[in-house]
Design a protein around this motif. Structure first.
Motif, PDB file in Angstrom:
ATOM      1  N   ALA A 111     -12.830 -11.986   1.996  1.00  0.00           N
ATOM      2  CA  ALA A 111     -13.192 -13.400   2.046  1.00  0.00           C
ATOM      3  C   ALA A 111     -14.128 -13.690   3.211  1.00  0.00           C
ATOM      4  CB  ALA A 111     -11.930 -14.260   2.178  1.00  0.00           C
ATOM      5  N   ARG A 129     -14.492 -22.289  -1.911  1.00  0.00           N
ATOM      6  CA  ARG A 129     -13.112 -22.777  -1.821  1.00  0.00           C
ATOM      7  C   ARG A 129     -12.197 -22.103  -2.840  1.00  0.00           C
ATOM      8  NH1 ARG A 129     -15.972 -27.435  -3.366  1.00  0.00           N
ATOM      9  NH2 ARG A 129     -15.739 -28.056  -5.547  1.00  0.00           N
ATOM     10  N   ASP A 166      -5.228 -18.058   2.882  1.00  0.00           N
ATOM     11  CA  ASP A 166      -5.922 -19.249   2.394  1.00  0.00           C
ATOM     12  C   ASP A 166      -5.292 -20.522   2.955  1.00  0.00           C
ATOM     13  OD1 ASP A 166      -7.937 -18.106   0.952  1.00  0.00           O
ATOM     14  OD2 ASP A 166      -6.927 -18.235  -0.977  1.00  0.00           O
ATOM     15  N   ALA A 189     -11.637 -16.703  -2.148  1.00  0.00           N
ATOM     16  CA  ALA A 189     -10.596 -15.805  -1.652  1.00  0.00           C
ATOM     17  C   ALA A 189      -9.557 -15.531  -2.731  1.00  0.00           C
ATOM     18  CB  ALA A 189      -9.935 -16.386  -0.410  1.00  0.00           C
ATOM     19  N   ARG A 190      -9.165 -16.574  -3.452  1.00  0.00           N
ATOM     20  CA  ARG A 190      -8.181 -16.402  -4.519  1.00  0.00           C
ATOM     21  C   ARG A 190      -8.755 -15.551  -5.646  1.00  0.00           C
ATOM     22  NH1 ARG A 190      -6.140 -20.347  -8.747  1.00  0.00           N
ATOM     23  NH2 ARG A 190      -7.768 -21.719  -7.983  1.00  0.00           N
ATOM     24  N   GLY A 219     -10.290 -21.904   2.296  1.00  0.00           N
ATOM     25  CA  GLY A 219      -9.142 -21.294   1.633  1.00  0.00           C
ATOM     26  C   GLY A 219      -8.073 -22.293   1.299  1.00  0.00           C
TER      27      GLY A 219
END
Length: 443
Positions: free
Chosen positions: A341, A128, A289, A131-132, A422
């Motif tokens: 991602a 969670r 996301d 991706a960031r 995301g």
């Protein structure tokens, strides 16, 4: 929840790969100023740029496996030291053949770094947050060009191209020491992390793995059998062909726009498109996301890049040409966060290391094809229009593969369920971990 991992791991990794990207891309800045020292034709210049990626292939999978089964921290510090020496050697060559060899060796040692860092991030950031974390780290690519292109231009105004390459190969040797003391392979090995944060990360990672289906023993064959891996290899190859074919020839285009201005002026103007690329890249990752639309976040920017590349061949000089360069730069950088991602969302850890190595190794062959195609077609036709037209065609194939080949992939990759990972990252960062959000974005 404490969030020191955002302030320790991400910034150190960003600086490390900024130096790597500098050592691979600075050649595009110095080539117009070599004044025939090595008697390079346009095709030779394309070879100098592209041969890096032939070497880049060989340590992708070994680097990923070493990072997963041995130590990402140790793997990267060894490779960082080796590529720093190879980068300095590029400035000492006397013939074009020696230049080819030096660039090949540089690519060889840099090759294992990208997948090794992706494995490292997968040990520090749950899905969670992944991706960031990936997007913030990969922001080092445009940041490197923003900072280093003007720096290379300034250095060229005060010294020759040889000293530029030698001096810019030295910082990785220094940063290897910082990396060694600042980075740990996993939270349980870091001295600076709190017990609560370490337990949170490790419990979340265990839950992520438990939720994924079994995927074999993690062998090469297990990775190749995964349809998403095959599709992603194809997407990455055609995208990177267009990506490097454009970005590595950008300084020459800017030099033409400035009517052979000073190298400092060329470097400063070259930084403008990369600044746009940084903003677009982060914004696109955040949108991906929030909505979970991974496919669209990859495909739409590439469609924009195709249009800008083709239109740019009609527009000759002026502000509009620079605008088109900026649009193209933003469009070819934008897919990075959403694209990377995908593998970690659909593959278990024992397979994802090999899969990411395969994707990066085979996909980055496009880094050889793109620059060489532009150089060869320029020599053959007397114009770069044909080359950029072909690169637009490669980007079009990437778009088709994204939109058709990933339809059968689960929601995490295709966009349906990714919002669960995301979007929750954005939600939790904004609500439950405000400090983490501020720190991460500041990186």
């Amino acid at each position: 929840m404490p969030a020191k991992r955002w302030t320790y791991v991400i910034p150190v990794a960003v600086v490390m790969y900024m130096l790597a990207f500098l050592d691979r891309s600075n050649v595009s800045v110095v080539l117009p100023y070599m004044d025939g020292d090595l008697s390079l034709s346009a095709a030779d210049e394309g070879m100098v740029t592209g041969v890096f990626f032939l070497g880049y292939v060989f340590l992708q999978i070994p680097g990923a496996i070493l990072a997963q089964r041995w130590s990402a921290r140790k793997t990267v510090v060894i490779l960082m030291t080796a590529w720093g020496v190879a980068a300095m050697a590029c400035g000492l060559v006397q013939t074009k053949e020696q230049f080819y060899v030096a660039r090949f060796v540089l690519g060889l040692f840099e090759g294992g770094v990208w997948p090794a860092v992706l494995i490292l991030l997968a040990s520090w950031f749950p899905l969670r947050e992944r991706a960031r974390a990936n997007a913030l780290w990969m922001a080092c690519l445009p940041i490197s060009s923003i900072i280093m292109a003007p720096l290379s231009g300034l250095m060229l105004d005060h010294t020759d191209w040889r000293w530029v390459l030698v001096l810019q190969g030295f910082p990785p040797l220094v940063w290897a020491v910082v990396w060694w003391f600042a980075v740990a392979d996993r939270p349980s090995q870091a001295r600076w992390i709190s017990r609560s944060e370490a337990e949170y990360v490790e419990n979340a990672l265990a839950a992520d793995e438990a939720a994924k289906p079994a995927s074999g023993s993690g062998s090469y064959l297990d990775a190749v059998r995964q349809k998403p891996v095959l599709v992603l290899i194809g997407v990455y190859f055609f995208w990177i062909t267009g990506f490097y074919g454009f970005t590595l020839w950008l300084p020459s285009v800017v030099k033409t726009l400035t009517h052979d201005g000073s190298s400092t002026e060329v470097g400063l103007l070259s930084a403008i498109p990369f600044t746009v690329a940084l903003v677009v890249m982060v914004a696109n990752a955040a949108w991906s996301d929030r909505t979970g639309k991974r496919r669209q976040a990859v495909a739409v920017p590439l469609v924009v890049a195709i249009a800008a590349l083709l239109l740019g061949q009609v527009v000759q000089g002026g502000v509009l040409a620079m605008v088109l360069l900026c649009v193209t730069a933003g469009a070819v950088y934008a897919p990075y966060g959403p694209f990377w991602a995908i593998p970690g969302g659909v593959l278990r850890m024992e397979v994802v290391a090999v899969a990411m190595g395969l994707i990066n190794a085979l996909g980055n062959l496009g880094g050889y094809v793109g620059p060489y195609l532009v150089g060869w077609l320029t020599d053959a036709t007397g114009t770069s229009v044909t080359g950029f037209g072909v690169l637009a065609g490669f980007l079009a194939v990437a778009v088709v593969l994204v939109l058709t080949g990933l339809r059968s992939v689960g929601g995490t990759a295709a966009g349906g369920g990714a919002a669960g990972t995301g979007a929750s990252a954005v939600s939790e960062a904004g609500q439950g971990t405000g400090a983490e959000s501020r720190t991460g974005q500041g990186s």
